[in-house]
Design a protein around this motif. Structure first.
Motif, PDB file in Angstrom:
ATOM      1  N   MET A  10      63.244  16.034  71.480  1.00 48.23           N
ATOM      2  CA  MET A  10      63.802  16.531  70.230  1.00 48.23           C
ATOM      3  C   MET A  10      64.655  15.444  69.577  1.00 48.23           C
ATOM      4  N   ARG A  11      65.458  14.771  70.347  1.00 49.39           N
ATOM      5  CA  ARG A  11      66.290  13.683  69.817  1.00 49.39           C
ATOM      6  C   ARG A  11      65.403  12.567  69.240  1.00 49.39           C
ATOM      7  N   VAL A  44      72.371  17.994  70.618  1.00 45.98           N
ATOM      8  CA  VAL A  44      71.414  17.112  69.938  1.00 45.98           C
ATOM      9  C   VAL A  44      71.462  17.350  68.435  1.00 45.98           C
ATOM     10  N   LEU A  45      71.349  18.585  68.014  1.00 48.29           N
ATOM     11  CA  LEU A  45      71.285  18.910  66.577  1.00 48.29           C
ATOM     12  C   LEU A  45      72.537  18.480  65.831  1.00 48.29           C
ATOM     13  N   ASN A  46      73.689  18.621  66.460  1.00 52.40           N
ATOM     14  CA  ASN A  46      74.944  18.246  65.802  1.00 52.40           C
ATOM     15  C   ASN A  46      75.091  16.740  65.619  1.00 52.40           C
ATOM     16  N   ASP A  47      74.288  15.953  66.312  1.00 47.35           N
ATOM     17  CA  ASP A  47      74.292  14.497  66.126  1.00 47.35           C
ATOM     18  C   ASP A  47      73.551  14.066  64.861  1.00 47.35           C
ATOM     19  N   PHE A  48      72.903  15.009  64.183  1.00 46.71           N
ATOM     20  CA  PHE A  48      72.090  14.686  63.010  1.00 46.71           C
ATOM     21  C   PHE A  48      72.586  15.464  61.797  1.00 46.71           C
ATOM     22  N   PRO A  49      73.469  14.851  60.998  1.00 49.09           N
ATOM     23  CA  PRO A  49      74.006  15.560  59.831  1.00 49.09           C
ATOM     24  C   PRO A  49      72.942  15.934  58.801  1.00 49.09           C
ATOM     25  N   ASN A  50      71.804  15.220  58.780  1.00 52.42           N
ATOM     26  CA  ASN A  50      70.737  15.562  57.828  1.00 52.42           C
ATOM     27  C   ASN A  50      70.003  16.845  58.210  1.00 52.42           C
TER      28      ASN A  50
END
Length: 176
Positions: A10-11, A44-50
């Motif tokens: 996912m990352r 993982v999701l919180n590492d991607f602001p987009n």
């Protein structure tokens, strides 16, 4: 395997997408069933602001529905194995909406799964959804489902004292 169940994959996918697509986008997540999985996926999701929105949930995989009048599976692909949606997944959908609402506070949560009535949509709002997706009920009822669901939701919100749906988002109470 579904990418959403492999946090490293996912990352990698999110890194690849954000490298070529700089605008906000969303991800539809599989259902998670363990607190450790909610935590790992949110990290993982919180590492991607987009990643601006999360849709919770996709169907519960590999169910089998059998028509016992014909002794036949209900769907054709994969020898009848397929995703389960509709009323069967409402509690799982609500749990996932709530878990990601709490763990990903900067992301919009779209609730998906088990919305047959306005009351079901209301429960998605309480769990933390800002928007609600309707699939199975649309397939069963057609576009008139939206008018009915909106009316039922508005009536339920009014009974509960909310002037608008936004007031109910994330307001589920827990037992202390």
């Amino acid at each position: 395997p579904q990418i959403g169940y492999d946090m490293l994959d996912m990352r990698r996918y999110l890194e690849a997408v954000t490298a070529v697509f700089p605008r906000p986008f969303g991800v539809k997540l599989p259902p998670y069933f363990d607190m450790a999985h909610f935590d790992a996926a949110a990290a993982v999701l919180n590492d991607f602001p987009n990643v601006a929105f999360l849709t919770c949930i996709n169907s519960v995989g590999n169910g089998l529905v059998i028509d016992d009048t014909t002794d036949t599976v209900a769907i054709k692909p994969k020898d009848g194995f397929g995703g389960i949606g509709g009323e069967y997944v409402l509690p799982t959908a609500l749990a996932n909406v709530n878990a990601f609402h709490k763990r990903c506070p900067t992301k919009v949560i779209i609730g998906c799964g088990g919305v047959l009535t306005g009351r079901d949509a209301y429960q998605h709002l309480l769990a933390g959804a800002s928007l609600v997706q309707v699939g199975t009920q649309l397939w069963k009822e057609g576009p008139d489902a939206f008018r009915r669901l909106r009316g039922e939701l508005q009536e339920h919100l009014a009974r509960k004292g909310y002037a608008a749906a936004a007031g109910a988002i994330g307001k589920v109470k827990v037992i202390q």
